[in-house]
Design a protein around this motif. Structure first.
Motif, short mmCIF file in Angstrom:
data_model
loop_
_atom_site.label_atom_id
_atom_site.label_comp_id
_atom_site.label_asym_id
_atom_site.label_seq_id
_atom_site.Cartn_x
_atom_site.Cartn_y
_atom_site.Cartn_z
N GLN A 72 -5.90 13.78 3.92
CA GLN A 72 -6.84 12.93 4.15
C GLN A 72 -5.96 11.34 4.00
O GLN A 72 -5.78 10.31 4.79
CB GLN A 72 -7.17 12.60 3.15
N ASP A 73 -4.53 11.70 3.33
CA ASP A 73 -3.63 9.81 3.18
C ASP A 73 -3.11 10.25 5.03
O ASP A 73 -2.61 9.38 5.02
CB ASP A 73 -1.86 10.77 2.62
N LEU A 105 -3.51 3.70 10.04
CA LEU A 105 -3.33 1.99 9.65
C LEU A 105 -1.90 1.68 10.77
O LEU A 105 -2.48 0.62 10.70
CB LEU A 105 -2.76 2.55 8.02
N ARG A 163 -5.54 8.95 6.96
CA ARG A 163 -5.06 7.19 6.65
C ARG A 163 -4.02 6.57 6.86
O ARG A 163 -4.11 5.16 7.74
CB ARG A 163 -5.78 7.07 5.28
N GLN A 189 0.82 -1.54 0.00
CA GLN A 189 0.57 0.12 0.16
C GLN A 189 1.13 1.18 0.63
O GLN A 189 0.73 2.38 -0.76
CB GLN A 189 -0.47 0.09 1.15
#
Ligand code: GSH
Length: 220
Positions: A131-132, A139, A135, A100
């Motif tokens: 947003q990344d 994670l 995320r 990913q």
């Protein structure tokens, strides 16, 4: 004996991945650093890799390019280094995370280029990059909670997944990205690794040449 061809330590996020995996695992290698924007870079890298990019691992004369392929090669050659988690599901998850990172988070990458020596907490971070960042932090938090028993890294002990996120930890540090709780703890664990400390020291000592018109330059 391995030779790892890398770019400038201040900027080359991709180079950091196999470098830190090799160092953290204690696998001996010789580093060959080539400055970006030099004639030597294209000549030397072009001679061993059709991709023309760093990093490249040379095992004797045999070249392996692309960070994922390099790390897989190291994990196969050095099973005792446990570069992937031992448990089959943890290993599958670690591979998902590394893949990913390898192919994703483009907005974050573009907005926050690795620049070890800089401290730029005031830049505007576009919404897509924010947003990344959210995320990525989720994670890390979720992986630590599910697989992180037994050590401070994503899967407890250091693994290739951590090697893939080490440049992100550096980016978040440069751009003063807010990090709390388990995310802060994880970043601190990566930053405290002797291998990461060594990379940072080398990056700070580097006299980097960057042409006037390079986008990197605006971040200096
Ligand atoms: N997917 C490749 C990407 C490698 C890459 O983009 N390397 C950059 C430096 S961090 C590079 O060599 N840039 C030099 C150029 O574009 O001429 C990998 O995983 O190794």
């Amino acid at each position: 004996m391995y030779t790892l061809i890398i770019g400038n330590k201040n900027y080359s996020s991709w180079s950091l991945r196999p470098w830190i995996a090799l160092r953290a695992a204690g696998i001996p290698f010789t580093e060959q650093k080539l400055g970006f924007f030099t004639e030597e870079f294209s000549r030397r890298v072009g001679a061993v890799s059709p991709a023309g990019l760093v990093p490249v691992l040379l095992d004797g004369e045999f070249a392996i390019w692309d960070t994922l392929a390099i790390c897989e090669y190291l994990a196969e050659r050095h099973p005792e280094a446990r570069l992937w988690p031992q448990d089959v599901r943890a290993r599958a998850r670690a591979r998902s995370l590394a893949a990913q990172m390898h192919s994703g988070f483009g907005a974050m990458r573009q907005a926050l280029p690795m620049n070890v020596e800089a401290r730029l907490p005031d830049i505007d971070v576009p919404a897509a990059a924010q947003q990344d960042i959210a995320r990525l932090q989720a994670l890390w938090r979720d992986t630590r909670a599910e697989f992180g028993q037994g050590g401070p890294f994503l899967f407890g002990q250091f693994s290739i997944a951590d090697a893939f996120f080490a440049p992100v930890v550096s980016r978040f540090t440069t751009y003063g990205i807010e990090a709390t709780g388990p995310v802060r703890d994880y970043m601190d664990a990566v930053l405290a690794l002797p291998a990461m400390q060594e990379w940072i020291r080398d990056a700070l000592a580097e006299a980097t040449f960057v042409p006037e018109d390079e986008p990197y330059r605006k971040h200096r």
